[in-house]
Design an enzyme around this catalytic site. Structure first.
Site, PDB file in Angstrom:
ATOM      1  N   ASP A 182      41.673  35.123  37.606  1.00 57.93           N
ATOM      2  CA  ASP A 182      42.778  36.053  37.439  1.00 57.93           C
ATOM      3  C   ASP A 182      43.887  35.325  36.670  1.00 57.93           C
ATOM      4  O   ASP A 182      43.848  34.099  36.491  1.00 57.93           O
ATOM      5  CB  ASP A 182      43.268  36.594  38.787  1.00 57.93           C
ATOM      6  CG  ASP A 182      43.984  37.936  38.600  1.00 57.93           C
ATOM      7  OD1 ASP A 182      44.464  38.213  37.471  1.00 57.93           O
ATOM      8  OD2 ASP A 182      44.085  38.716  39.563  1.00 57.93           O
TER       9      ASP A 182
HETATM   10  C1  BGC Z   1      45.810  41.181  37.807  1.00 60.21           C
HETATM   11  C2  BGC Z   1      44.417  41.501  37.302  1.00 60.21           C
HETATM   12  C3  BGC Z   1      44.463  41.805  35.826  1.00 60.21           C
HETATM   13  C4  BGC Z   1      45.073  40.643  35.098  1.00 60.21           C
HETATM   14  C5  BGC Z   1      45.099  40.829  33.601  1.00 60.21           C
HETATM   15  C6  BGC Z   1      46.514  40.167  36.942  1.00 60.21           C
HETATM   16  O1  BGC Z   1      47.854  40.062  37.290  1.00 60.21           O
HETATM   17  O2  BGC Z   1      45.719  40.725  39.142  1.00 60.21           O
HETATM   18  O3  BGC Z   1      43.895  42.591  38.020  1.00 60.21           O
HETATM   19  O4  BGC Z   1      43.182  42.109  35.369  1.00 60.21           O
HETATM   20  O5  BGC Z   1      46.389  40.447  35.575  1.00 60.21           O
HETATM   21  O6  BGC Z   1      46.012  41.775  33.192  1.00 60.21           O
END
Ligand code: BGC
Length: 739
Positions: free
Chosen positions: A266
């Site tokens: 993540d």
């Molecule tokens: C979120 C993810 C997301 C990623 C990219 C993160 O803050 O937890 O779900 O895919 O950002 O945008």
């Protein structure tokens, strides 16, 4: 649209990958593991420079077709090994045409709805130049305070697994080579939805029993459906960060389940290993992340800054890097990116928001809505109404209708509930008042970054005036439609709440309008279960519309005026009070059974029974379940039996019912939940029609992961089975599993 039509065999893919890998320097290999941000606010050096030296494998947080081609040109013409980039973005419930949020799609209890929606989303996003979406989100969430419950399928692993398979198929199609699909990403592995207190990013403590029986099934279903990528979660799982968790990412995901795609962290999660107190410093974080099984570092630049040093001083075996690069290159090869790295810049406008896409979104929204109450058959409303008032802060909000998590730069274009009702009643006087504004008490970091949501709050005087005006408008109407709930920024990431009540003065306004003595219909737009015990007893008609997407207002009007008959069912329990969270149906039981006359509530200040249970939802017609049969009173371990039931439409309109099958194992090595969903089917019945629905229960449905055995077991024990229209179904049968 042209499909690539060419499916490569595994051998062809790996021959191609090995040939590319053989020509790559260590720096370029590490580059493939680096995902960089394309947004202005992203950290790190300029994307162009990084890409030119082969320093990036993927770009995220960019949604600009021309820029995709420009960056791709640098990658395939100027970088040392000329490897195309993967462009990634969160396409969660639509790209240009917005579908109901995933929690709503799960309410359809119709996996086909989710598959078709994600196929449209993929088609539009791919036409814009994207290759990879960070979805589906497969976190089971049993605590509605957690804001990201909106992105998933709710509380149940069986329903969650069905929605996982469907979304993977919708995004990816049959093979990764299809030119109108995306690579999917199963996220967030694993346990993120069980954050302490429902607080986003807080630690998670889950036993292996909970992980394997509740949290993992949707993820494993995604692997079986061929999902190309996984995302490791942010938080600590039993004190080991999910993004540094060897057991999760290597032992379970790859070792046990045979996942062959790649894992992306993540955002910033590799760097976060330091904050979490797991890694000593960024260098240590790079080592721990990769070693644990995170192939690609999202946006933190930790791998690109430190992996080469770790190899050079002998700390890291370069074979680990090669293995990660292989799995990333394999996806690029399967996608056909080496042959077709660019996107036709005229394509998006030809496919985005085609009328058939809007039609698909309308159908998905109709099928997702849940009728929670309809006293005296207030709904459907007559189209001959002359004076209707539409009241509430969300009644004319495109943002609330489309919901949370839209792609960067998306311009809201939804039909609001007010517009939908006005279009359906061209002759009537449809008056509107928003009432007092609602807003988050504390801001959202995303809005702060993007400089949005900066309207000043209403003063108390303005709020009072808006309140009085709304009541006045309602006073003049024959029927009042109240559109209440949550704004889009009140659910989603960084959007957990301590309370599940209607935010702001909405309930106060609802009470004032109901006190006028008019027929009131409450339409809820929200991204999580809400605690609405007062409304559930005092408002005659309640429609849970969720965040229904581009055609949300049209679909609400379809249902309010009887052009569509609601058939959705809740994918998550609606608690009476926020403090009853987490509340879910599949609990185990200690002490007296709930049905016993001497049963004592678990709290002395009120029953913790839900306002609406899991699986609940009404229709404009009625259904009866009868003739529940099991194909055999006894079934051998490892064998299957069939359960059939007759479902009859006992009302006067055609409608949909979802037949739901629940089981309970009466004794065993471990205590088993009072009920567990193990089958469901949504069917359409004409008035008077009966259909027999048959379910199969085999070892997969009848087995579980046992704490006492430390492994999967299926036991020779007695079982209860219930089939009906929600998780309180009473039609009962029993059978025995024998040796
Ligand atoms: C979120 C993810 C997301 C990623 C990219 C993160 O803050 O937890 O779900 O895919 O950002 O945008």
């Amino acid at each position: 649209m042209q499909k690539s039509g060419k499916t490569l065999t595994d051998d062809q893919v790996s021959a191609r990958v090995e040939a590319i890998l053989a020509g790559m320097s260590l720096e370029e290999k590490i580059g493939q593991l680096n995902q960089i941000g394309g947004a202005e606010w992203s950290q790190g050096p300029k994307p162009e420079e990084v890409i030119r030296r082969g320093g990036a494998g993927s770009v995220l947080w960019l949604n600009d077709t021309r820029k995709f081609n420009a960056l791709q040109k640098i990658a395939v013409e100027e970088s040392p090994s000329k490897i195309p980039l993967l462009f990634a973005l969160d396409v969660i419930h639509g790209y240009r045409t917005i579908f109901p949020v995933p929690l709503a799609m799960a309410s359809s209890w119709d996996p086909d709805v989710a598959e078709r929606a994600q196929a449209v989303a993929a088609k539009e996003a791919r036409a814009a130049g994207l290759h990879w979406t960070f979805g589906p989100m497969l976190d089971i969430a049993r605590d509605a305070r957690w804001g990201r419950i909106v992105e998933g399928a709710g509380e149940d692993p069986y329903l969650g697994a069905a929605m996982a398979r469907a979304q993977v198929r919708g995004f990816q199609g049959e093979t990764l080579g299809e030119t109108d699909r995306l690579v999917a990403c199963a996220k967030h592995f694993a346990g993120y939805g069980a954050a302490d207190g429902g607080r986003d990013y807080d630690p998670v403590y889950l036993s292996e029993t909970q992980l394997r029986n509740v949290i993992f099934p949707p993820f494993q279903a995604a692997v079986k459906a061929g999902v190309g990528t996984f995302m490791s979660a942010y938080m600590d799982l039993n004190n080991v960060p999910a993004s540094g968790n060897h057991w999760l990412l290597r032992d379970v995901l790859r070792g046990e389940w045979g996942f062959e795609g790649f894992v992306v962290s993540d955002a910033m999660a590799v760097a976060n290993l330091v904050i979490q107190g797991h890694a000593r410093d960024a260098r240590d974080a790079a080592f721990r992340g990769l070693y644990a099984g995170v192939d690609m570092d999202m946006a933190s630049h930790t791998y690109s800054n430190h992996l080469a040093g770790l190899v050079k001083d002998g700390t890291l075996d370069p074979a680990i890097i090669d293995a990660s690069v292989r799995s990333i290159l394999a996806i690029k090869v399967r996608m056909g990116l080496f042959e077709n790295p660019y996107v036709d810049e005229t394509l998006l406008e030809k496919v985005a928001a085609l009328p058939e896409h809007r039609q698909e979104a309308r159908r998905a929204a109709q099928r997702s809505m849940v009728l929670l109450r309809n006293e005296g058959g207030l709904l459907p409303l007559a189209k001959t109404l002359r004076r209707v008032a539409v009241i509430g802060p969300l009644a004319d909000s495109m943002e609330a209708t489309e919901g949370s998590w839209l792609v960067f730069g998306h311009k809201p274009a939804a039909v609001t509930v007010l517009q939908g009702i006005r279009a359906r009643l061209p002759q009537a006087q449809v008056s509107y008042a928003p009432g007092p504004d609602i807003r988050r008490d504390l801001g959202n970091m995303f809005e702060d970054w993007m400089n949005e949501g900066k309207t000043p709050p209403q003063t108390p005087e303005e709020s009072d005036a808006a309140f009085e005006h709304a009541v006045d408008v309602a006073r003049g109407a024959e029927v009042v439609v109240m559109v209440l709930g949550e704004k889009a920024n009140m659910a989603g990431e960084f959007a957990s709440r301590a309370s599940l009540d209607l935010p702001g003065r909405q309930e106060e306004l609802l009470k004032a309008v109901v006190a006028l003595g008019k027929p009131v219909v409450l339409v809820l737009l929200n991204g999580r279960p809400l605690s609405i015990p007062w409304a559930a007893e005092n408002v005659p008609a309640i429609l849970e519309a969720w965040e229904p997407g581009s055609e949300g207002g049209t679909a609400v009007a379809d249902i309010l005026f009887g052009d569509a008959n609601p058939g959705g069912k809740l994918p998550a329990t609606f608690p009476r009070k926020s403090s009853h969270s987490p509340l879910y149906y599949a609990r185990t039981l200690t002490h007296l059974p709930e049905s016993s006359p001497n049963y004592r509530s678990r709290y002395w200040d009120g029953l913790p029974t839900p306002v609406y249970p899991f699986g609940y939802g009404l229709s404009y017609t009625t259904f009866a379940f009868s003739n529940l049969k099991v194909s055999a009173a006894e079934v051998k371990l490892g064998a299957s039996l069939e359960v059939s039931v007759d479902v009859t439409n006992t009302g006067k309109l055609a409608g949909d019912e979802v037949a739901q099958l629940y089981i309970h194992q009466r004794a065993g090595l471990d205590s088993r939940p009072m009920r567990e969903l193990k089958g469901f089917r949504r069917i359409t019945l004409q008035p008077g029609e009966t259909q027999t629905v048959t379910f199969t229960l085999g070892p997969e449905e009848l087995g579980y992961w046992s704490t006492n055995a430390g492994k999967w077991v299926q036991e020779a024990e007695a079982f209860d089975v219930w089939v009906g229209g929600d998780s309180t179904a009473s039609l009962h049968a029993e059978f025995n599993v024998v040796r």
